[in-house]
Design an enzyme around this catalytic site. Structure first.
Site, PDB file in Angstrom:
ATOM      1  N   GLY A  60       0.842  -1.195   0.000  1.00 36.06           N
ATOM      2  CA  GLY A  60       0.000   0.000   0.000  1.00 36.06           C
ATOM      3  C   GLY A  60       0.866   1.229   0.000  1.00 36.06           C
ATOM      4  O   GLY A  60       2.057   1.149   0.314  1.00 36.06           O
ATOM      5  N   CYS A  87       5.175  -6.359   1.686  1.00 33.64           N
ATOM      6  CA  CYS A  87       5.551  -4.945   1.762  1.00 33.64           C
ATOM      7  C   CYS A  87       4.848  -4.249   2.931  1.00 33.64           C
ATOM      8  O   CYS A  87       5.201  -4.489   4.074  1.00 33.64           O
ATOM      9  CB  CYS A  87       5.316  -4.258   0.420  1.00 33.64           C
ATOM     10  SG  CYS A  87       6.131  -2.659   0.334  1.00 33.64           S
ATOM     11  N   TYR A  88       3.840  -3.427   2.647  1.00 24.09           N
ATOM     12  CA  TYR A  88       3.105  -2.801   3.754  1.00 24.09           C
ATOM     13  C   TYR A  88       2.560  -3.881   4.689  1.00 24.09           C
ATOM     14  O   TYR A  88       2.617  -3.753   5.920  1.00 24.09           O
ATOM     15  CB  TYR A  88       1.950  -1.963   3.184  1.00 24.09           C
ATOM     16  CG  TYR A  88       1.203  -1.168   4.227  1.00 24.09           C
ATOM     17  CD1 TYR A  88       1.550   0.149   4.488  1.00 24.09           C
ATOM     18  CD2 TYR A  88       0.150  -1.734   4.941  1.00 24.09           C
ATOM     19  CE1 TYR A  88       0.870   0.878   5.452  1.00 24.09           C
ATOM     20  CE2 TYR A  88      -0.530  -1.017   5.900  1.00 24.09           C
ATOM     21  CZ  TYR A  88      -0.172   0.294   6.152  1.00 24.09           C
ATOM     22  OH  TYR A  88      -0.842   1.012   7.100  1.00 24.09           O
ATOM     23  N   HIS A 175       8.250  -7.673  -3.453  1.00 26.09           N
ATOM     24  CA  HIS A 175       6.973  -7.936  -4.125  1.00 26.09           C
ATOM     25  C   HIS A 175       7.065  -9.205  -4.965  1.00 26.09           C
ATOM     26  O   HIS A 175       7.574  -9.170  -6.087  1.00 26.09           O
ATOM     27  CB  HIS A 175       6.597  -6.751  -5.014  1.00 26.09           C
ATOM     28  CG  HIS A 175       6.131  -5.569  -4.221  1.00 26.09           C
ATOM     29  ND1 HIS A 175       4.829  -5.401  -3.829  1.00 26.09           N
ATOM     30  CD2 HIS A 175       6.818  -4.530  -3.700  1.00 26.09           C
ATOM     31  CE1 HIS A 175       4.723  -4.300  -3.107  1.00 26.09           C
ATOM     32  NE2 HIS A 175       5.914  -3.742  -3.017  1.00 26.09           N
ATOM     33  N   GLU A 177       4.702 -10.605  -6.460  1.00 32.16           N
ATOM     34  CA  GLU A 177       3.686 -10.608  -7.520  1.00 32.16           C
ATOM     35  C   GLU A 177       4.159  -9.930  -8.799  1.00 32.16           C
ATOM     36  O   GLU A 177       3.477 -10.011  -9.809  1.00 32.16           O
ATOM     37  CB  GLU A 177       2.396  -9.948  -7.008  1.00 32.16           C
ATOM     38  CG  GLU A 177       2.431  -8.421  -6.849  1.00 32.16           C
ATOM     39  CD  GLU A 177       3.049  -7.937  -5.535  1.00 32.16           C
ATOM     40  OE1 GLU A 177       3.768  -8.711  -4.885  1.00 32.16           O
ATOM     41  OE2 GLU A 177       2.831  -6.773  -5.172  1.00 32.16           O
ATOM     42  N   GLY A 232     -16.008  -5.695 -28.177  1.00 30.30           N
ATOM     43  CA  GLY A 232     -14.983  -6.028 -27.177  1.00 30.30           C
ATOM     44  C   GLY A 232     -15.319  -7.345 -26.507  1.00 30.30           C
ATOM     45  O   GLY A 232     -16.470  -7.794 -26.546  1.00 30.30           O
ATOM     46  N   ASP A 234     -15.449  -8.199 -23.337  1.00 33.39           N
ATOM     47  CA  ASP A 234     -16.302  -8.193 -22.143  1.00 33.39           C
ATOM     48  C   ASP A 234     -17.789  -8.167 -22.530  1.00 33.39           C
ATOM     49  O   ASP A 234     -18.586  -8.946 -22.009  1.00 33.39           O
ATOM     50  CB  ASP A 234     -15.978  -6.990 -21.244  1.00 33.39           C
ATOM     51  CG  ASP A 234     -14.522  -6.982 -20.789  1.00 33.39           C
ATOM     52  OD1 ASP A 234     -13.877  -8.045 -20.858  1.00 33.39           O
ATOM     53  OD2 ASP A 234     -14.031  -5.914 -20.382  1.00 33.39           O
ATOM     54  N   LYS A 373      -9.663  -9.834 -16.919  1.00 36.56           N
ATOM     55  CA  LYS A 373      -9.746  -9.900 -18.383  1.00 36.56           C
ATOM     56  C   LYS A 373      -9.312 -11.252 -18.929  1.00 36.56           C
ATOM     57  O   LYS A 373      -9.956 -11.819 -19.815  1.00 36.56           O
ATOM     58  CB  LYS A 373      -8.859  -8.805 -18.968  1.00 36.56           C
ATOM     59  CG  LYS A 373      -9.028  -8.618 -20.433  1.00 36.56           C
ATOM     60  CD  LYS A 373      -9.488  -7.223 -20.685  1.00 36.56           C
ATOM     61  CE  LYS A 373     -10.154  -6.956 -21.978  1.00 36.56           C
ATOM     62  NZ  LYS A 373     -11.188  -5.924 -21.788  1.00 36.56           N
TER      63      LYS A 373
END
Ligand code: XMP
Length: 517
Positions: A60, A87-88, A175, A177, A232, A234, A373
C-alpha cells in the site's frame, strides 16, 4: 451458491494502491479463487464466509508509522489460516507481533536478498541469493523471539522475510507478484501449495453453468435483457452468457459510431451471428461524427459520444417495454476500484454508457464482476469465441475519437484507421501482436514538411503507440525491434500520402497514459 464456492480461495486484504489486483491475478493464475477485501471491511467473519484457506496482506502507498495508517486488528494472527504479508503487509504484521518498523532510506527497484532459511517451504526452489523487486521507505528493523528471520537484504541488512515460529504467518518485504522478482511466482505457489496446502482447482471456465443459472434465476420469464455489444470481449462474453441463459430474450444492440477500426463493424457482426446472436445493428456514424464536428477537447468528445450512446439505447429500451434489464461487461478491477478510493481523481472518464440504468429504471446484471480480463477471455473461448478474437487488443469505447488529437475530421479518421491497420498487420507478421497489450496509430494537427515527388508538402505526423501492460493501469512502451518499426514507418508514409512523418512514443504510464487523450 456464490461464485467461487467449492474452490480453494484466498482472501486478499487491500491496503490501497494497485498491488492487490496483481497479487490476486497471480494467485488466480496459479489456480485458486481470490477475493479482495478492503482493510476497513476486513473481519474474521468475512474471511470465514469466503471459505478462505489463506490470507494475503497487500502492499500500500501509506506508512505504517503514520497516526491514521490503514490497520487491521491482531485477530489476523489468530485466524488459524496461513497469512502472507507483502511490503506494507509485512511491516504491519511485524508491528502486530511486537516487532519494530523504522523510517529509513528504503529500497527501490532491484534488490538482492540473502535467504537464511532455504529449508522453509516458502523459499523452496530459491537459491541462497536471489533478485527481488522492492519499493519501500520504512523497513522492519526488529522482530521478537517468537519470529524467525528467513531472509535479509544483501546490501542493507533489512529484514526481507520473517515468519512466526509456531504458525505459518509470514512477511516478505519484496513484491513476489511482480515480474521483476523472478522467483516471486514460485514463492506464491509455495505459499498456496506447500504452506496453505490448497488444492489448485479454480478454473473460470468451470463456472460458466453457474453464471448462466444465476442469470436465469434473476430474470423472470417475460422480461428481456439489453446488452450493448461493442465487439470487445467483455460485452461479447456478457451477451453470450445472457443468450445461453434466456435465449431470445436477449436484446443485443451494436451501435456503429463511425469511430471503429478498419473492417471492424463487419467483423463484429459476423462473429455475433456465428455465435447465434442476431444483434440490432444501428449505424449511427453520421450522427456521432456530426456532433463531434469542431470539438477539440478529448473529455468533451467522450461526453458527447457517451451521451449519444445513451440516447440511442434509450430509444431501443423504450421501444420494447419488456426490456427490464441491462447486462454490462463490468469486470473485477472496475468493481474493486469503484469502491476503493471515493472521490479519487478520475484521469479519464472511461464509462461509456454510465447512467443509463438509472435513467431508464433498468435493473443491472454484471455476470463478469468477479473476473479478470484473462479469465473473461478463457470463458469466451469456452463459449465458442475464436481464440484470435478473444485475444484482440482492448479498444476504447469512444474508439478512434481518443486516438485523434484535436478535432475528428474525415481525413484524420481515415489516416488513424489506415495507419492502425498497418501497425497491426506488421506486428502480426512479426509474431509480436499477442505479445503486446495495445498497438495503434495516433494523429493530431501538427504537420511536418515532407518531399513527395518533386514538391514540398505539409503532411501529418503519425505517432505509433505500442505498449506492454498487465491490465492497462500501468504500461511500458514496447522495445519493438528497429526493423519492425522501420517497416511500420515505411508502409505508413508510403501508403498514406498525407503522412510525412512517423514517430514512436517512448514514454511509459505513468507519467503518460496509453491513449493520447
Ligand atoms: P489510458 O489512456 O487511461 O488507458 O492509459 C487505459 C486503458 O483504458 C482504455 N481507455 C478507454 N476505454 N473508454 C474505454 O472504454 C475510454 O474512454 C477509454 N480511454 C482509455 C485504453 O485503451 C487502455 O486500455
Amino acid at each position: 451458491m456464490r461464485i467461487g464456492e467449492g474452490y480453494s480461495a484466498v482472501a486478499i486484504i487491500n491496503f490501497g494502491g494497485q498491488y492487490a489486483h496483481l497479487i490476486s491475478r497471480r494467485l488466480r493464475e496459479l489456480g485458486v479463487y481470490t477475493e479482495i477485501i478492503h482493510y476497513y471491511e476486513a473481519s474474521p467473519e468475512k474471511i470465514r464466509k469466503l471459505g478462505a484457506g489463506a490470507v494475503v496482506l497487500s502492499g500500500g502507498p501509506r506508512s505504517v508509522l503514520e497516526p491514521n495508517a490503514p490497520r487491521i486488528g491482531s485477530w489476523i494472527l489468530e485466524l488459524g489460516v496461513p497469512v502472507l504479508g507483502i511490503c506494507y503487509g509485512h511491516q504491519l504484521l511485524a508491528l502486530l507481533i511486537g516487532g519494530r518498523v523504522e523510517r529509513g532510506p528504503g529500497e527501490y527497484g532491484r534488490t538482492w536478498v540473502r535467504v537464511l532459511r532455504p529449508s522453509d517451504p516458502l523459499f523452496r526452489g530459491w537459491g541462497s541469493e536471489e533478485e527481488t523487486w522492492m519499493s519501500h521507505g520504512d523497513y522492519v528493523a526488529f522482530v521478537p523471539d517468537n519470529a524467525e528471520v528467513l531472509a535479509v537484504s544483501r546490501d542493507t541488512g533489512y529484514i526481507a522475510a520473517f515468519r512466526l515460529r509456531d504458525r505459518p504467518i509470514y512477511g516478505v518485504q519484496f513484491h513476489p507478484e511482480v515480474a521483476h522478482t523472478p522467483k516471486g511466482r514460485l514463492l506464491l505457489d509455495n505459499f498456496v501449495s506447500l504452506v496453505a496446502k490448497l488444492q489448485k482447482n479454480w478454473k473460470p471456465e468451470n463456472i460458466v453453468d453457474e453464471l448462466v443459472r444465476e442469470i436465469r434465476a434473476k430474470v423472470p420469464p417475460g422480461e428481456k435483457v439489453l446488452v450493448a455489444v461493442s465487439g470487445g470481449i467483455d460485452s461479447t462474453t456478457t451477451a453470450l452468457l445472457v443468450k445461453r441463459a434466456i435465449g431470445d430474450r436477449l436484446v443485443a444492440v451494436f451501435v456503429n459510431h463511425g469511430l471503429l477500426r478498419e473492417g471492424e463493424a463487419e467483423e463484429v457482426l459476423s462473429l455475433l451471428r456465428s455465435l447465434g446472436i442476431e444483434p440490432v445493428y444501428i449505424d449511427a456514424s453520421k450522427v456521432f461524427l456530426k456532433r463531434l464536428r469542431g470539438i477539440k477537447d478529448c473529455e468533451e468528445k467522450r461526453k458527447i459520444i457517451g451521451k449519444t450512446f445513451i440516447e440511442i439505447f434509450e430509444d431501443v429500451a423504450r421501444s420494447d417495454p419488456s426490456i427490464k434489464w441491462l447486462a454490462q461487461g463490468t469486470t473485477y478491477p472496475d468493481v474493486i476500484e469503484s469502491g476503493a478510493v471515493p472521490g479519487a481523481d478520475r484521469i479519464k472518464s472511461h464509462h461509456n454508457v454510465g447512467g443509463l440504468p438509472e435513467r431508464l429504471g433498468l435493473k443491472v446484471l454484471e455476470p463478469l464482476r468477479y473476473f479478470y480480463k484473462d479469465e473473461v477471455r478463457r470463458i469466451a473461448i469456452s463459449l465458442g469465441v475464436p481464440r484470435e478474437y478473444a485475444y484482440r487488443h482492448p479498444f476504447p469505447g469512444p474508439g478512434l475519437a481518443v486516438r485523434i488529437i484535436g478535432e475528428v475530421t474525415d481525413e484524420k479518421l481515415r489516416i488513424a484507421r489506415r495507419a492502425s491497420r498497418i501497425v497491426e498487420e506488421v506486428l502480426r507478421k512479426a509474431g509480436l501482436y499477442d505479445r503486446v497489450w495495445q498497438a495503434f496509430a495516433v494523429v493530431g494537427d501538427d504537420k511536418w514538411v515532407g518531399v513527395k515527388g518533386d514538391s514540398r508538402v505539409d503532411g501529418y505526423i503519425v505517432t505509433i503507440r505500442i505498449v506492454e501492460s498487465e491490465d492497462g493501469m500501468t504500461a511500458d512502451w514496447s522495445r519493438i525491434p528497429y526493423e519492425v518499426l522501420a517497416e511500420i514507418s515505411w508502409r505508413i508514409s508510403s501508403e498514406i500520402p498525407e503522412v510525412t512523418m512517423v514517430t514512436y512514443a517512448v514514454t511509459s504510464k505513468p507519467p503518460s497514459t496509453i491513449e493520447p487523450c
